[in-house]
Structure formats: C-alpha cells, structure tokens
Enzyme design. Sequence first.
Site, mmCIF file in Angstrom:
data_model
loop_
_atom_site.group_PDB
_atom_site.id
_atom_site.type_symbol
_atom_site.label_atom_id
_atom_site.label_comp_id
_atom_site.label_asym_id
_atom_site.label_seq_id
_atom_site.Cartn_x
_atom_site.Cartn_y
_atom_site.Cartn_z
ATOM 1 N N MET A 1 1.792 9.300 -2.681
ATOM 2 C CA MET A 1 1.889 9.845 -1.394
ATOM 3 C C MET A 1 3.137 10.190 -1.129
ATOM 4 O O MET A 1 3.465 11.252 -0.468
ATOM 5 C CB MET A 1 1.486 8.536 -0.375
ATOM 6 C CG MET A 1 1.549 8.363 0.846
ATOM 7 S SD MET A 1 0.697 7.193 1.618
ATOM 8 C CE MET A 1 1.582 5.989 1.640
ATOM 9 N N CYS A 2 4.361 9.495 -1.579
ATOM 10 C CA CYS A 2 5.841 9.829 -1.348
ATOM 11 C C CYS A 2 6.292 10.126 0.224
ATOM 12 O O CYS A 2 5.359 10.195 1.231
ATOM 13 C CB CYS A 2 6.136 11.267 -1.853
ATOM 14 S SG CYS A 2 5.689 11.435 -3.928
ATOM 15 N N GLY A 3 7.623 9.827 0.365
ATOM 16 C CA GLY A 3 8.026 9.913 1.633
ATOM 17 C C GLY A 3 9.297 10.794 1.729
ATOM 18 O O GLY A 3 9.994 10.569 0.801
ATOM 19 N N ARG A 30 5.662 4.176 1.342
ATOM 20 C CA ARG A 30 4.819 5.532 0.735
ATOM 21 C C ARG A 30 5.260 5.694 -0.624
ATOM 22 O O ARG A 30 4.673 6.443 -1.145
ATOM 23 C CB ARG A 30 5.487 6.692 1.704
ATOM 24 C CG ARG A 30 5.072 6.839 3.171
ATOM 25 C CD ARG A 30 5.599 7.881 3.788
ATOM 26 N NE ARG A 30 4.769 9.118 3.321
ATOM 27 C CZ ARG A 30 3.803 9.469 3.785
ATOM 28 N NH1 ARG A 30 3.220 8.777 4.814
ATOM 29 N NH2 ARG A 30 2.987 10.649 3.464
ATOM 30 N N THR A 161 11.490 9.095 -1.006
ATOM 31 C CA THR A 161 10.763 7.697 -1.737
ATOM 32 C C THR A 161 9.774 8.260 -2.589
ATOM 33 O O THR A 161 8.639 8.915 -2.003
ATOM 34 C CB THR A 161 10.555 6.598 -0.912
ATOM 35 O OG1 THR A 161 9.448 7.175 -0.010
ATOM 36 C CG2 THR A 161 11.687 6.337 0.092
#
Lengths: 311, 289
Positions: A1-3, A30, A161
């Site tokens: 997902m990553c942020g 995330r 993140t």
Amino acid sequence: MCGIAGLIHKGKSSNVGGEMTAMLQALKHRGPDSTGYAVYGAPVEGDYVMRLKVAEADDMARGRGAHKLIEGRVAAVDEILAEHGAEVKSKESATEYALRYVISHAGDTAKLAAHIEETGGVEILSLGNGLELIKDLGDAADVAGLYGLNEFQGTHGIGHTRMATESDVDIRSAHPYWAFPYNDVSVVHNGQITNYWNMRRQMERGGHRFMSDCDSELLAVYTAHNLANGVELEDSLRRSIEEIDGVFTYLVATKDQLGMAKDTMAAKPLVLYESDDMIAMASEEVAIRAILPQEIDTTDPYDEEVRVWRA
Amino acid sequence: MAGVSDAELKTMTQEERVTALGMRTEQLTGRSMFIEFDEAAEERFTYPWAPEVDFNKRTEIDTGEMTTTEVNRKIRALMAEGYGTIVLKDPRGKHSVGTGILSRLNLIIEGSIGYFGVGLIDGPNVRITGRVGWSCGENMMSGSVVIEKNAGSTFGAAIRGGDLVCRGSVGSRTGIDMKGGTIIVGGDTGALSGFMMQRGRMVVCGNAGKNLGDSMYDGTIFVGGEIKSLGVDAVEAEKTDLDKAWLTRKLTQYGLIDERGVDHFTKVVSGKMLWNYDNLEPTEKKMIL
C-alpha cells in the site's frame, strides 16, 4: 500500500523533521516495513552533505565480521574523498552502517559519487547542498529517534512509509530515492510500475545505475535522466504520465521545489492542503491532521494532475 | 401499508405490491424504476432490534484522543441509551467513523474524517461540516449524508439507496458500481465517475472528468458543467419533464440549485442493452462479453 507525505514552507524554515515524523507516523498503517525522509536544510554553497550506508541493517547480525567489513568500507570512502580533494568537515554516524559527512568539494561531484559507490556494499543515499536523505527499517518514530530527526530545521521535505510488495524489506529498497547524481533531488512513490523492466533496461543503456530491484527507484532514475537532458522538473513530471505505465502517485523534491504527479487512473491517493505560507500533502488526511489539527480545506488532485510549488 | 401481510404481498403482482405498500414510482430512462416509500411504509424497513431513539435527546463526544473503534462503540452505546442526536467533535481525519449504523439517528460530525466514513449505513441522517476521504458512504443503504467540503475518490461506491451529497468537489470514480440511491456533487468529479453504474442517479453540478459512465449498465447521470469525455456504453439522452422536476426538487432540497435552474444539465445514460438484463441475440452477447 505505502504512504507518502510532503510539505513545503514558503519563505521560511521550520521544524520539518518533526513535522514529517508526525505525518509519517500517522501513515504507519499503510506500510510498517521501513520509513524514509528527504529533508532540506539551509543549503551551503560549496559544502555538501553526504548521507551513505555501508551495510544493510540486517548485516549487523553477522557479528564481528560485519564490524570489520564496515571499517574497511568506511576507510575506502575516506580514501576516495581524499583522492578527489574533498575536505571532510565533519563525519557522524547515527548507526554503525549509516554515516553523514559534510564535505567541501570543488570538483565533479557526480564522478566523486560514482567512485565512492565502486566500493562494494556502499550506497550514497544523498549528496547535496541542502538535502539529507535518511531511511531505515521500522516506523517513523524509530527512524526519527535513531537519526535525531525530530529537531531538523528546514524548508521542505518528503517521506515514505513502505509496505514492501515489489522487492525486499531492506534499506536499499526503501524510499526516498536520490535522483543520482543530481544535487538535492529526491523521489517518493506510492504504486506499482508495470513497465519497470523495459524502462530500466532503457535507462541502463543510457548509462544510469540502479541500486535495487524496487520499481520505485525507476522514478528517481527517470527524473535524473530527464534533468540530464535539460527537461524542467514540471515537464518531467508531465512526461512521466505518458511514458510510465502502472499506478503511481509520486513526489519529487529539489533544493527549492516540491512537485507531485498522479497517473492516468488516479488509483493512488493524495490529499492536498494549500495555504499562503505552506503546502502539505499525504496519502491520507490523517497525516495532514497530525500537523494541522485545526479545521482546514483539503482537496484530492485528479488523474494526470501535476503540480510544482516553490519554497 | 399496515394491514397487508407478507403472505398477501407474495401473491400480488409488482404493480399491486407497489400500490399496497403505498409506494410512488417513476419510470426512468432505460430499465430503472425509481421507488420512494411514503412515511407510513417506512416502519416496515427498520430493523426490529434497532434502538428506539429520541431525536431531541442530544449529546456531544470529543473524539480527538479516541480511536475509531472507541468512537463507533460510543455511538452505539449512546443510541442504546436513546440518544437520537449525536455530535462528534474534533474527528481529526479518522477512518471508518460512523460506519455500519443501521438505525435512525442524527449524526453530526464537526470536522473532517478519513477513509470509509459512514459506510454501510442504513437509516441515519449524517451531516459532516468538513471533508471526507476515499469511499465515503460506500454501500450506503438509506438515509442521507451531507458533506459541506470536498470528498476523496470512490465517493459513494456501490451505494444502494439514500442521498449522498457533497457540496464541494469529489475525486475520481464517484459512484463506481452504484446500485441505487442518489449521489449529488456540488462541484466537480474526477475520471471514471459512474463506472459500472447499475442503478440510481448521480448529479454533478460542476465538471466531470474523462470516461464518465464507462461500462455503465443502467442508471442516470446529470452533469451541469463540462464532460471531458464519455466512457464506453455511455450516451447523452434527452431530459424528460420528470427528470427536470426531480432535479429541481433534489437540488433545491440541498440548496445546490442556482439561477440557471436545471435546463443546462446534460443527461447521460447507458447506451447498451446488456445481456444479463435482456435476452439478446448471441452475436450481441459476444460483443458485450
């Protein structure tokens, strides 16, 4: 997902390190694998801040052998700096494998960087007059604590993140990426790039180097490639929407700019807040609220939207 | 209507059932039958275990330091105590606030919330003074949600009923997989809005991004501004008097009508008869597959 998150103050310096930490910690859900920062302090012409790693965090479990290995690599870096006539003004280490140099150097920094990276196991994370790029495993609170980022003063920054999907959980695959060898240019990305290998081969044939198998690194290399060919940052961002396949929302920072681009599907989120003196953006509003808890107006950029702001 | 048993209803035709239940119907473009229930019939559609609440019994919660779970549990506990008007203060962009409320309630959220806000609701009237993140009102069944500022993408994804209103602009893929109800956007909407829409009505007072109504099966989209492009299967249609009356009523209800009225709205519907609704020739099926 990553942020992803970014912020830029117009015409003033602020506690960018602390602000980015609050934003990235709010995005921990995330991607808890690793956290990275590219923060921009007051630039000093002629002086360069060089952040580098000489091993992966996991390598430290090897015991005494790892320590010896690291000593050898650091000695090699020092030797290359001396060969290039670079004066080391300070040298600090947040961890045994992550070092921060301030150097004075009048020569070709691209060549200097390339020579340092000839040392096996050594990767320059960033080299610039104002940029400091820090990334490590763990959440924002862990990384900020380890690297002393909570008090960092600067004009702007981007951060990430990571939930590892396309490559390993290690520092080399963590974001941000420095757009090697461009002074002060960094990139963070949320998404997947589906023509990664084709584009990578194209970039490698053009002489660019890749340090990881993470598809996001392509965006940094791609940006560097465009800048090398005289393309302005905003045009590079626009061009990427045409030339890069996949889903992506990414941020690029330079010494005094912050830009964003969103792919044609608009499948990766970004929430944007703009005021007269600052711009903040993040994958989720909760990150912006971490530094601006008061009621504010925010918007979602649309598909194929490109924006660039100046500090 | 009261006095009609379920057994009797089962023996009736659709038309008889509509009359017996006191429903008013409007035949829309294509195959959509828009049905509204009168107030007397409303009781039939509440959950038997739903708490009895008094709308005049009001309370406030300061949610600043609470987790989403704590907020949602608190709402349910207050409803069990009969509170019919609950105000959430300082939500700080929390995700999933107010999801799964299956009862009548006046819920006022003072501030902005994050992803999946007020999803899966069936009955409450919600007012949000700030903005909302992605997928607000996803799978909403009934009730109303009014957002004063902007909303993120996939606004009202798979909504089945009720009114979902954003006075500002919304992100991409608004009303994706929409199966009923009404979505109203005061400003602009992004790309692929109405993607795979199956029923219901969407109104966009501003502009719409590219591929509006792509692969829509049914339903109707009204756009007041410019449409960047229509998606596959989406076509413009002529507005009927019924459309105009409905648009006027709805936009007036939410204070979104301007001096131009509704004549400038473009109506978009599905231009394709789809095999799963209609008995088409095999060649036609092949084209659609």
